[in-house]
Design an enzyme around this catalytic site. Structure first.
Site, mmCIF file in Angstrom:
data_model
loop_
_atom_site.group_PDB
_atom_site.id
_atom_site.type_symbol
_atom_site.label_atom_id
_atom_site.label_comp_id
_atom_site.label_asym_id
_atom_site.label_seq_id
_atom_site.Cartn_x
_atom_site.Cartn_y
_atom_site.Cartn_z
ATOM 1 N N HIS A 122 -7.707 9.419 9.767
ATOM 2 C CA HIS A 122 -7.940 10.131 11.021
ATOM 3 C C HIS A 122 -8.453 9.225 12.130
ATOM 4 O O HIS A 122 -8.398 9.596 13.298
ATOM 5 C CB HIS A 122 -8.914 11.290 10.797
ATOM 6 C CG HIS A 122 -8.322 12.415 10.000
ATOM 7 N ND1 HIS A 122 -7.277 13.180 10.451
ATOM 8 C CD2 HIS A 122 -8.632 12.890 8.763
ATOM 9 C CE1 HIS A 122 -6.961 14.085 9.548
ATOM 10 N NE2 HIS A 122 -7.773 13.932 8.501
ATOM 11 N N ARG B 56 -10.456 4.584 3.661
ATOM 12 C CA ARG B 56 -9.613 5.735 3.354
ATOM 13 C C ARG B 56 -8.237 5.431 3.900
ATOM 14 O O ARG B 56 -8.051 5.252 5.114
ATOM 15 C CB ARG B 56 -10.148 7.028 3.961
ATOM 16 C CG ARG B 56 -9.177 8.193 3.719
ATOM 17 C CD ARG B 56 -9.786 9.547 3.942
ATOM 18 N NE ARG B 56 -10.076 9.822 5.350
ATOM 19 C CZ ARG B 56 -10.507 11.005 5.797
ATOM 20 N NH1 ARG B 56 -10.699 11.996 4.935
ATOM 21 N NH2 ARG B 56 -10.761 11.190 7.073
ATOM 22 N N ASP C 228 -5.925 -6.081 -0.337
ATOM 23 C CA ASP C 228 -5.742 -7.489 0.009
ATOM 24 C C ASP C 228 -6.586 -7.888 1.215
ATOM 25 O O ASP C 228 -6.963 -9.055 1.357
ATOM 26 C CB ASP C 228 -4.269 -7.790 0.289
ATOM 27 C CG ASP C 228 -3.421 -7.835 -0.975
ATOM 28 O OD1 ASP C 228 -4.006 -7.892 -2.080
ATOM 29 O OD2 ASP C 228 -2.179 -7.817 -0.869
ATOM 30 N N GLN D 261 -9.727 12.267 -3.121
ATOM 31 C CA GLN D 261 -10.266 13.385 -2.356
ATOM 32 C C GLN D 261 -9.768 14.717 -2.904
ATOM 33 O O GLN D 261 -8.564 14.928 -3.092
ATOM 34 C CB GLN D 261 -9.896 13.248 -0.877
ATOM 35 C CG GLN D 261 -10.778 12.233 -0.170
ATOM 36 C CD GLN D 261 -10.861 12.511 1.320
ATOM 37 O OE1 GLN D 261 -10.201 11.849 2.105
ATOM 38 N NE2 GLN D 261 -11.665 13.489 1.705
ATOM 39 N N GLU E 190 -9.516 18.222 -1.710
ATOM 40 C CA GLU E 190 -9.605 18.931 -0.440
ATOM 41 C C GLU E 190 -8.529 20.005 -0.289
ATOM 42 O O GLU E 190 -8.084 20.297 0.815
ATOM 43 C CB GLU E 190 -9.568 17.945 0.729
ATOM 44 C CG GLU E 190 -8.481 16.892 0.658
ATOM 45 C CD GLU E 190 -8.586 15.847 1.751
ATOM 46 O OE1 GLU E 190 -9.355 16.051 2.712
ATOM 47 O OE2 GLU E 190 -7.882 14.835 1.664
ATOM 48 N N ASP F 120 -10.830 20.506 5.108
ATOM 49 C CA ASP F 120 -9.511 20.830 4.578
ATOM 50 C C ASP F 120 -9.603 21.773 3.389
ATOM 51 O O ASP F 120 -8.748 22.649 3.213
ATOM 52 C CB ASP F 120 -8.770 19.551 4.183
ATOM 53 C CG ASP F 120 -8.189 18.826 5.382
ATOM 54 O OD1 ASP F 120 -7.796 19.505 6.352
ATOM 55 O OD2 ASP F 120 -8.117 17.588 5.363
#
Length: 257
Positions: free
Chosen positions: A46, A71, A85, A148, A150, A176
């Site tokens: 987000h 995330r 990486d 997650q 959600e 969510d």
């Protein structure tokens, strides 16, 4: 090579507390990295933050002992390998709803034969303060896999999802999850249906040796979740902490002399 402090905390059943980075600003990140957080998580889902910016934030965090994670935008092995990486100590994978999706997330974080992560150059070994050989030898054991929870589908399949080997934490996304349950989205919802789902996450996480996690908006809410048994806890994000600090001060200012 450095061990992963957050992984060690969760294995010991101790809380690991952090916040989310949405601004993508190195100075704001450096400020938070010098506070008493265990981890800082770059929000690439987000937040308007790309891989190059994420790498730069990791470099800032790595000047301290705080653990850097990200995330990813989606449960995709390409996104996951790129942030690993870049130096992530682990990934938060959004919207895991089935056992197969959980297996996919774990596999993307593991080098063969345990998984499907491809081997490439990066700064990952610098992040762990070791050599590339050290990293290749130990990364599978040190990296965090945080899925997650959600969606209502995930709640119905919790036992199956959390039995997947290699998951370190199951992190509730409150907004969510509320939306999928048909109730008003709220980070600190106390709706009975939401609390019932929360209780199930704690129960099945404990059953499978996974740390239950949740996002909160305040220290008070975080303490409540800590008492409920949550161990991987998120406190607001950088933008909300900035807004709260400014609001608290503005509220005490008198506009008239």
């Amino acid at each position: 090579m450095r061990e992963n402090p957050v992984k060690n905390l969760l294995k010991a059943g101790k809380p690991a507390i952090g916040t989310w980075l949405t601004l993508g600003d190195p100075l704001a990140t450096e400020t938070l990295a010098h506070m008493d957080f265990d981890w800082l998580n770059v929000d690439m889902e987000h937040g308007s933050i790309d891989v190059r910016e994420t790498r730069a934030l990791f470099q800032v965090i790595n000047t301290t002992d705080v653990v850097p994670t990200a995330r990813v935008p989606w449960n995709d092995h390409v996104w996951i390998k790129r942030v690993l990486d870049a130096g992530a100590y682990g990934v938060v994978v959004p919207m895991v709803r089935t056992r197969e999706e959980a297996e996919r997330a774990v596999a993307a974080c593991r080098y063969p034969p345990a998984g499907i992560r491809s081997i490439g150059s990066g700064r990952n070994h610098y992040a762990f303060r070791g050599t590339q050989a050290d990293y290749l030898d130990r990364a599978n054991d040190e990296l965090l896999v945080i899925i997650q929870i959600e969606h209502a589908d995930a709640i119905r399949r919790l036992d199956d999802i959390l039995s997947v080997p290699g998951i370190d934490a199951a992190f509730i996304g409150p907004n969510d999850l509320c939306a999928s349950l048909g109730i008003p989205p709220s980070t600190d919802s106390e709706h009975p249906d939401f609390e019932a789902a929360v209780s199930q996450v704690v129960t099945f996480s404990r059953k499978h040796g996974v740390a239950p996690g949740i996002h909160t908006s305040s220290g008070e809410a975080l303490n409540k979740r800590l008492e409920q048994g949550f161990r991987y806890l998120g406190l607001a994000n950088d933008q909300r902490l900035l807004i709260k600090g400014a609001t608290d001060e503005l509220d005490v200012i008198r506009r008239e002399p």
